[in-house]
Design a protein around this motif. Structure first.
Motif, short mmCIF file in Angstrom:
data_model
loop_
_atom_site.label_atom_id
_atom_site.label_comp_id
_atom_site.label_asym_id
_atom_site.label_seq_id
_atom_site.Cartn_x
_atom_site.Cartn_y
_atom_site.Cartn_z
N GLU A 64 -4.77 19.39 2.06
CA GLU A 64 -5.03 17.61 1.44
C GLU A 64 -3.86 17.17 2.21
OE1 GLU A 64 -4.82 16.56 -2.72
OE2 GLU A 64 -3.99 18.67 -2.39
N VAL A 65 -2.83 17.86 2.21
CA VAL A 65 -1.48 17.52 2.96
C VAL A 65 -0.83 18.36 4.31
CG1 VAL A 65 -0.43 15.77 1.38
CG2 VAL A 65 0.27 18.98 1.00
N SER A 70 -1.43 24.28 1.96
CA SER A 70 -1.80 23.31 1.18
C SER A 70 -3.37 23.50 1.10
CB SER A 70 -1.72 22.04 1.87
OG SER A 70 -2.13 21.53 1.45
#
Length: 288
Positions: A64-65, A70
């Motif tokens: 996601e990031v 993550s």
């Protein structure tokens, strides 16, 4: 079994057709869209506006990031979808029960039907984006035995607001669907209103109620997603779409992954109503 398999194949075929049309639009239309006289007639089809379908699917498996540890976009979308599904189903139950009760009262008392039905219809003309802040504002003033109103409760109420209408109208139509001759036969047998309701009207309402509940389930999901955005409720797919949209200029596939999750969520909610259809299948066609 055959009809259910046919419905599944139809749903898959519709999805594949949508994918083909999406990719065909990217292939045929100009990347900058079509503008005539300063008015845009066709949208942009570049990768920054319409990423390829396979790019969106690949994005589900990426972090996601940036950074180790993550969670993936797919995990975030699944978590948000489950949160929203719980609120939507809660709203469906509240709205469905309220709609059934009102339909029973309207079917029993003609005066109530003539007085209430226009307002039931008019309630759906109020924009949802205007209802959400009102519900959140009113709910914020509620405190019961130390429990303070939470934002998720506002989302559930708004989902119930949208689910209420199709159930109420569908149930009322079903309760009034028996032929006049059948009703007269029950009266000739000295059957009371409750006996007529249980033996005639409720079984006759099943073919009308099941499609209404399926529509209400989809409406509850839409209401929950919009309410999450309007009330700022975190944890759901609606808020996730807003978060990903803020980075859409650099990574549009992430936003479309969340939108895909919302679409699948609506299909899951509608499919869940199929369990109700299976349970009530014995009543289908039992009353003409």
């Amino acid at each position: 079994m055959v009809s259910r398999s046919r419905s599944l194949l139809t749903a898959v075929a519709a999805f594949l057709l949508l994918v083909v049309l999406w990719e065909l639009a990217k292939l045929v239309l100009p990347a900058d869209g079509v503008t005539v006289g300063g008015t845009r007639l066709l949208p942009r089809t570049g990768d920054a506006a319409m990423p390829h379908v396979w790019t969106v699917l690949e994005r589900l498996g990426t972090p996601e990031v940036a950074g180790a540890g993550s969670r993936t976009v797919g995990a975030a979308v699944a978590s948000g979808a489950l949160f929203t599904l719980g609120l939507a189903l809660g709203g469906l139950v509240i709205g469905g029960v309220s709609g059934v009760l009102l339909a029973l009262i309207m079917a029993r008392f003609g005066l109530v039907q003539r007085a209430a039905l226009p307002y039931v219809v008019a309630s759906q003309t109020v924009p949802l984006i205007a209802v959400a802040p009102l519900v959140a504002g009113w709910g914020g003033k509620i405190h019961i035995l130390g429990w303070a109103w939470q934002s998720w409760a506002s989302v559930m109420v708004i989902a119930a607001y949208l689910a209420f209408f199709p159930v109420a109208v569908g149930m009322l139509r079903g309760l009034t669907s028996p032929a006049k001759a059948d009703v007269e036969l029950f009266r000739a047998l000295a059957a009371g209103w409750w006996t007529t309701l249980l033996r005639l009207r409720l079984p006759a309402s099943v073919p009308h109620v099941v499609p209404a509940v399926r529509l209400a389930a989809a409406a509850a999901v839409v209401g929950a997603i919009v309410a999450e955005i309007s009330t700022g409720t975190r944890g759901g797919i609606g808020r996730l779409i807003i978060s990903y949209a803020q980075a859409a200029t650099g990574d549009p596939s992430q936003m479309y992954a969340a939108i895909l999750g919302a679409a699948v969520l609506g299909l899951v909610a509608a499919a869940a109503v199929g369990l109700l259809d299976v349970g009530l299948k014995r009543y289908r066609g039992s009353v003409s």
